[in-house]
Write an enzyme that holds these catalytic residues in place. Structure first.
Site, short mmCIF file in Angstrom:
data_model
loop_
_atom_site.label_atom_id
_atom_site.label_comp_id
_atom_site.label_asym_id
_atom_site.label_seq_id
_atom_site.Cartn_x
_atom_site.Cartn_y
_atom_site.Cartn_z
N CYS A 173 -79.59 -5.26 29.51
CA CYS A 173 -79.35 -3.85 29.15
C CYS A 173 -79.25 -2.97 30.40
O CYS A 173 -78.45 -2.04 30.45
CB CYS A 173 -80.48 -3.34 28.27
SG CYS A 173 -80.74 -4.34 26.82
C1 BEZ Z 1 -81.92 -8.20 27.73
O1 BEZ Z 1 -81.61 -7.15 27.18
O2 BEZ Z 1 -81.85 -8.32 28.93
C2 BEZ Z 1 -82.32 -9.34 26.90
C3 BEZ Z 1 -82.91 -9.10 25.68
C4 BEZ Z 1 -83.30 -10.17 24.90
C5 BEZ Z 1 -83.06 -11.47 25.33
C6 BEZ Z 1 -82.46 -11.69 26.55
C7 BEZ Z 1 -82.08 -10.62 27.34
#
Ligand code: BEZ
Length: 211
Positions: free
Chosen positions: A45
């Site tokens: 994100c």
């Molecule tokens: C992320 O947003 O980086 C993420 C969220 C859940 C699993 C893997 C990555």
């Protein structure tokens, strides 16, 4: 209930990192891209929001307002923003909706319980100036989205909204478009003065009409 293409994008009021908004009012006459991410302070994100901030000018040139959402609260978003800015070397320049009550997540069916009971998946909704949903995409949490692809799709959506054309596989802005099947080749020749190339009676190309 899931949102289908052509549905009116649900309206809502929400707190964001740029103040409170009423979604339809915020969209105004623009196109919009609403996209969810699973959670604040997560690695994928952090890269996605930074990339969107870097590309904001490209979205703006196409008349598209961008807005992100996750089920974290405003205090969490505000703590996370400096990290996004530092990691990506960019100023956050678009709002992130605080959806801790899961109102937006519920309206847009962004929580897929078999993937995660609590967090939103990576949903994308592209909304036209008529407030209708023109495109939906769903990615799992582990796969960051390709924002160049989102810009490419917007080019196609905006072209096909204006002209009786479709776009072929891997099309990009400037490539030939496809004449829609409902137009006869004889009519297409009149409608598209730049020319019509008939490969099959049902597959006719024309130079991009707005170039
Ligand atoms: C992320 O947003 O980086 C993420 C969220 C859940 C699993 C893997 C990555």
């Amino acid at each position: 209930m899931s949102i289908r293409l052509g549905d009116i994008a649900p309206d809502f009021k929400a707190e964001t990192t740029q103040g409170p908004i009423s979604f339809h009012e915020w969209l105004g006459d623009s196109w919009g891209m609403l996209f969810s991410h699973p959670a604040d302070f997560t690695p994928v994100c952090t890269t996605e929001l930074g990339k969107t901030a870097l590309l904001k000018g490209e979205f703006e040139k196409k008349g598209v307002k961008v807005i992100a959402v996750s089920v974290d609260d405003l205090a969490s978003h505000n703590k996370w923003v400096p990290d996004i800015e530092e990691v990506n070397g960019v100023k956050m320049n678009f709002p992130i909706i605080a959806d801790s009550e899961k109102v937006v997540a519920g309206l847009y069916d962004m929580i897929h319980p078999n993937a995660s009971e609590k967090a939103t998946v990576r949903s994308v909704f592209i909304i036209g100036p008529d407030k209708k949903v023109k495109l939906t995409l769903t990615y799992p949490a582990s796969t960051g989205r390709n924002f160049q692809e989102l810009l490419r799709v917007i080019d196609s959506l905006q072209l096909t909204a204006e002209y009786s054309v479709a776009t072929p596989a891997d099309w990009k802005d400037g490539d030939d478009a496809i004449v829609v099947p409902s137009i006869s080749t004889a009519d297409a020749i009149l409608k598209f003065p730049k020319g019509v190339k008939e490969v099959k009676p049902y597959l006719r190309y024309t130079p991009q009409p707005n170039k």
